[in-house]
Write an enzyme that holds these catalytic residues in place. Structure first.
Site, PDB file in Angstrom:
ATOM      1  N   GLU A 467       0.847  -1.182   0.000  1.00  0.00           N
ATOM      2  CA  GLU A 467       0.000   0.000   0.000  1.00  0.00           C
ATOM      3  C   GLU A 467       0.894   1.248   0.000  1.00  0.00           C
ATOM      4  OE1 GLU A 467      -3.426  -0.296   2.397  1.00  0.00           O
ATOM      5  OE2 GLU A 467      -4.247   1.533   1.552  1.00  0.00           O
ATOM      6  N   GLU A 761      -2.319   0.073  13.384  1.00  0.00           N
ATOM      7  CA  GLU A 761      -3.452   0.544  12.592  1.00  0.00           C
ATOM      8  C   GLU A 761      -4.778   0.276  13.315  1.00  0.00           C
ATOM      9  OE1 GLU A 761      -3.803  -1.562   8.887  1.00  0.00           O
ATOM     10  OE2 GLU A 761      -5.017   0.032   7.992  1.00  0.00           O
TER      11      GLU A 761
HETATM   12  C1  BGC Z   1      -5.226   2.875   4.652  1.00  0.00           C
HETATM   13  C2  BGC Z   1      -5.689   3.929   5.615  1.00  0.00           C
HETATM   14  C3  BGC Z   1      -6.584   4.835   4.880  1.00  0.00           C
HETATM   15  C4  BGC Z   1      -7.764   3.999   4.547  1.00  0.00           C
HETATM   16  C5  BGC Z   1      -8.909   4.719   3.950  1.00  0.00           C
HETATM   17  C6  BGC Z   1      -6.418   2.083   4.249  1.00  0.00           C
HETATM   18  O1  BGC Z   1      -6.133   1.066   3.391  1.00  0.00           O
HETATM   19  O2  BGC Z   1      -4.215   2.095   5.170  1.00  0.00           O
HETATM   20  O3  BGC Z   1      -4.862   4.351   6.539  1.00  0.00           O
HETATM   21  O4  BGC Z   1      -6.883   6.020   5.481  1.00  0.00           O
HETATM   22  O5  BGC Z   1      -7.420   2.888   3.754  1.00  0.00           O
HETATM   23  O6  BGC Z   1      -9.989   4.243   4.499  1.00  0.00           O
END
Ligand code: BGC
Length: 902
Positions: A467, A761
């Site tokens: 990501e 997270e």
């Molecule tokens: C990310 C987040 C981001 C989110 C949006 C994720 O995949 O890691 O931090 O803000 O998507 O909803």
């Protein structure tokens, strides 16, 4: 005796920058206080060519009355391309006393006319699809002494340069990451020391990087283009002023080298058997074939001097533990989750194949856990050629990790076989927290490491899985904390441009910036991860520039991005429910003008703990906050009428917000879903959407909600940054500490009790029984929940600003949670601010440092005015606007205050 002296002279946010463009030249300095209360009453700045005296000034500001010390735009004669300049300052103190001229500081201009790039050609390997990293070289002769050699370079892909066997720079991942379809960042390096009289060689290596490499969970390659290309111009200046150029063109040759593959996500494979020994030295002879390069003219690409900070190697970690997991498989614990790679140092026989795999956590049976990396392979491989000692680090990849699995090593590897190397954008350290509770110090350390690991060219969400994108919501939520820990002015100067580049012309803002594009034939197609987002994500367009302005005082940021900010608000305006300022989102509030656009995504209170907040509350609250930001910007920029319009609009949104979402008993409840949530209250209170007399009820319901959750937070990314600031603002400091010091799920303490060295997270990233949580989205280095650290600076230690750029500071520590001491140091643009408090019985002691050219309100936690002393003598105080405090105002200097606590 002068009372002040100019120190830390910076130009374009940096010390002695090279390669500046017109408009970037702006000066800042700190005012060193040589006596108490020292402040600047006037300044004079002179700029002259570096090789001339100040008698030949190209700009002399003359004595200018005022306290200005930040971002002073150059206003002299036209500056010349490539020219080195020196600048110096003289200051006048509050009593008219005059400092000496300071030692000069330097800057150098770069390419001022983009047509200059046409001197060079883009070069690439003839085989565009080559998987290995292509190497390029040419030789050139120099006669006589070169007094100034500078390399200007950019690339489509990642590039590293060498001259005569030496790296041109320690900077990594050049030229950086932007939306390359809009602008290509270029860099300028001083290489005078590398160029020699006689024969010389210059070489470079290209890798895919962001430009062509695999990005995101969508496995998209060729995001910006399929061909890797380098563009460079070496400028050689002699003492007599004559200049020669050595540029990329048909005279270069190319060959595949030892880097068989290099991918940001998957890692790097290096085969030492294919080393091109002496490639960047003159006289390189090889039996291997080199190929002529393909060269292409520079077209109208927007090549622009990189405005951010370099990516560099900054810290090293030695393993704290290692064990043999199974025969031939060793696992090393580096003690800290961070981004970067390892340096391999080993004495190994030729033919050895060493494989390194990277992980953030372990499985319950102590294997490395890689499921949460999703498709990122995060594997580096080194293939040894001859027997003997090797030292190797990859060049074009990085991982997010704490644990390293090493296999293929013959026998038992020595303890120092690997060293962890942290790599990130170099944002100077600016803040440090101290506290008698070690858990809170650990929390601060976890946040700062998560920040460092994610601030790599863009403020990304995570450094480990497939990501690693510049998610706007995360950046927005964490920015104020980021500023407390590090100087991110230049880093955000760059990223705000990426953000603006990624916005739609109709004002919609991106989910991520830089936005990925992919090439289809000759067309660039925005990739789906470049979709648009609203509430809290899209509002990075308004909140980030305003926050940067507030903390760093750089009005130019508002000037530059005012268009982006107001277009975003304009989009909000067009999406309110007819006749109201409430935003329900599609399809309830179709654009009244019949416009059809792709709906921006609402992520809601992302990753909250089973407590959603109605979308319309979040949507409307952020509409109001964005309008408030625009109002501030308009006001600062002297656009009085526009400020007035925004101000009225804000009032109207508030009124509608109260009418629509506030119940008669003062709850904040959605319409689409009749639910209340902590985040709903936090947004209403933080964004000042309630009347003063409506606030106590909201606070009461918020506190009740927290208590109903057994004193736990339920906030996600959107509400969390405001949780403690709102609670303490409304008299709930003890509750702040209760939440902060919790050890059970969901809390920061839960993560720390489970060995976290970074911010997770998800609150439930790791279970006692089952180990790591849902692998689909479970990063251990996501900074959003670290946004609580803002409060540790502003309230626990008590350092906050009352006026932009800390011209006026507030020191107001909040005592509680059984802490006996706490404090912080924050180097703001003006200099170091320090607040350290101690509670000894009932005696409260506060040590404070205030930088030159600033004043501070000191709020002491006592109601007993007669108990307040400053360095042993009683001092008068006034009533503070905060109940339970006494207040006094001071200027620059170091102080010790005492009072009777309570
Ligand atoms: C990310 C987040 C981001 C989110 C949006 C994720 O995949 O890691 O931090 O803000 O998507 O909803």
């Amino acid at each position: 005796m002068p009372s002040i002296a100019p120190v830390k002279l910076r130009c374009a946010h940096q010390y002695a920058p090279l390669g500046l463009e017109n408009g970037q030249v702006a000066f800042s300095w700190q005012v060193q206080a040589l006596s108490r209360n020292a402040a600047q009453s006037a300044w004079q700045l002179q700029v002259a060519p570096a090789n001339a005296s100040f008698d030949a000034c190209v700009w002399d500001s003359g004595k200018t009355t005022g306290a200005d010390q930040l971002h002073i735009q150059y206003a002299g004669e036209a500056l010349e391309a490539h020219q080195h300049y020196q600048w110096r300052l003289k200051l006048w103190g509050a009593d008219g006393d005059e400092s000496d001229w300071c030692e000069p500081a330097y800057f150098a201009m770069g390419i001022l006319d983009r047509a200059e790039w046409k001197r060079a050609k883009w070069i690439r390997h003839f085989q565009g699809s080559l998987r290995a990293c292509p190497h390029f070289r040419r030789e050139f002769a120099v006669e006589g002494e070169i007094v100034d050699a500078r390399l200007y370079a950019t690339a489509k892909g990642l590039v590293e340069f060498e001259i005569n066997g030496q790296n041109v720079t320690g900077n990594k991942f050049l030229p950086g990451w932007t939306d390359y379809s809009i602008r290509l960042p270029s860099h300028c390096f001083d290489v005078t020391a590398l160029v020699q009289n006689g024969d010389n060689a210059i070489a470079c290596t290209l890798a895919e990087g962001w430009y062509r490499g695999e990005m995101t969970w969508e496995h998209r390659r060729t995001n910006w283009g399929a061909e890797l290309e380098a563009l460079a111009m070496l400028r050689l200046e002699r003492a007599d002023g004559s200049v020669e150029w050595v540029c990329t063109d048909e005279s270069w040759v190319s060959a595949p080298g030892p880097i068989l593959a290099a991918s940001m996500l998957n890692g790097e494979t290096y085969d030492a058997n294919l080393q091109l020994k002496g490639w960047s030295q003159p006289g390189f002879q090889t039996i291997k074939r080199t190929y002529p390069v393909r060269a292409k003219d520079v077209a109208d690409e927007l090549i622009e001097h990189h405005r951010g900070v370099p990516v560099t190697e900054q810290y090293e970690f030695q393993p704290v533990k290692r064990w043999q997991q199974s025969p031939g498989k060793w696992i090393f614990d580096l003690g800290q989750n961070f981004s970067g790679y390892v340096r391999l140092k080993a004495d190994i026989p030729g033919g050895t194949v060493i494989r390194l795999r990277f992980a953030e956590v372990l499985t319950p049976d102590k294997e490395i856990y890689v499921d949460n990396l999703r498709t990122a392979l995060a594997t580096d491989t080194y293939i040894a050629a001859d027997d003997g000692e090797v030292t190797w680090t990859p060049k074009f990849t990085f991982h997010g990790f704490q644990y390293v699995e090493l296999s293929g090593f013959p026998g038992e590897p020595p303890e120092d076989v690997i060293t962890g190397v942290f790599v990130g954008s170099f944002c100077p350290e600016a803040g440090k927290l101290r506290c008698s509770n070690p858990m809170l110090e650990k929390l601060a350390s976890n946040a700062v490491w998560t920040q460092r690991s994610n601030y790599l060219e863009a403020p990304t969400d995570c450094p480990q899985r497939d990501e690693r994108l510049g998610w706007t919501g995360d950046a927005q939520a964490y920015l104020r904390t980021a500023i407390a820990f590090h100087d991110v002015a230049a880093f955000f100067d760059k990223w705000l441009q990426d953000l603006e580049d990624a916005c739609e012309p109709d004002g919609r803002a991106p989910m991520v910036a830089p936005t990925g594009c992919r090439a289809e034939g000759k067309k660039l197609i925005p990739s789906p991860n470049g979709g648009t987002a609203e509430a809290a994500w899209g509002d990075a367009t308004t909140i980030c520039p305003t926050t940067i302005y507030k903390c760093y005082g750089d009005q130019r940021v508002l000037e530059k991005h005012y268009g982006m900010m107001t277009r975003y608000v304009d989009f909000y305006r067009r999406t309110t429910a007819p006749g109201t300022k409430i935003r329900y989102g599609y399809p309830l509030d179709k654009l009244p003008n019949g416009e059809t656009v792709d709906t921006p995504t609402l992520f809601g209170d992302w990753l909250n703990v089973n407590s959603d907040t109605a979308g319309e509350i979040i949507r409307t609250a952020f509409y109001a906050e964005s309008v408030r930001c625009c109002c501030i910007a308009a006001y600062v920029l002297g656009k009085a009428e526009e400020a007035e319009t925004f101000s009225k609009e804000w009032e109207a949104i508030r009124a509608d917000f109260q009418r629509e979402f506030r119940t008669t008993d003062g709850r904040i409840i959605g319409r689409s879903k009749a639910i209340e949530s902590q985040t709903g209250y936090l947004l209403a209170l933080q964004f000042d959407l309630l009347e003063e007399d409506q606030r106590p009820a909201a606070v009461k319901h918020l506190v009740a909600n927290i208590r109903a959750h057994d004193t736990h937070l339920t906030t996600g990314f959107v509400g969390l940054p405001y949780l403690l600031p709102v609670l303490s603002r409304f008299g709930q400091t003890e509750l702040c500490y209760e939440l902060l010091l919790k050890q059970d799920y969901p809390s920061w303490g839960y993560e720390i009790a489970h060995g976290a060295t970074s911010i997770w997270e998800r609150w439930n990233g790791y279970h006692d029984k089952d180990g790591p949580g849902d692998p689909n989205m479970n990063s251990y280095a996501h900074y959003a929940y670290g946004a609580v650290c803002e409060w540790l600076f502003s309230d626990m230690a008590g350092i906050d600003l009352l006026e932009p750029a800390f011209a006026k500071i507030r020191i107001r520590p909040r005592v509680g949670g059984g802490l006996t001491s706490a404090g912080a140091t924050h180097e703001c643009v003006r200099g170091v601010i320090r607040s350290d408090w101690q509670l000894d019985g009932d005696t409260f002691t506060l040590e404070v440092e205030i930088p030159g050219n600033a004043t501070a309100e000191i709020h002491l936690p006592t109601t007993d005015a007669s108990s307040v002393t400053k360095g042993d003598t009683a001092v008068p105080t006034t009533e503070s606007d905060e109940p339970g405090y006494r207040m006094l105002t001071v200027g620059a200097g170091s102080y010790v205050f005492q009072c009777q606590f309570g």
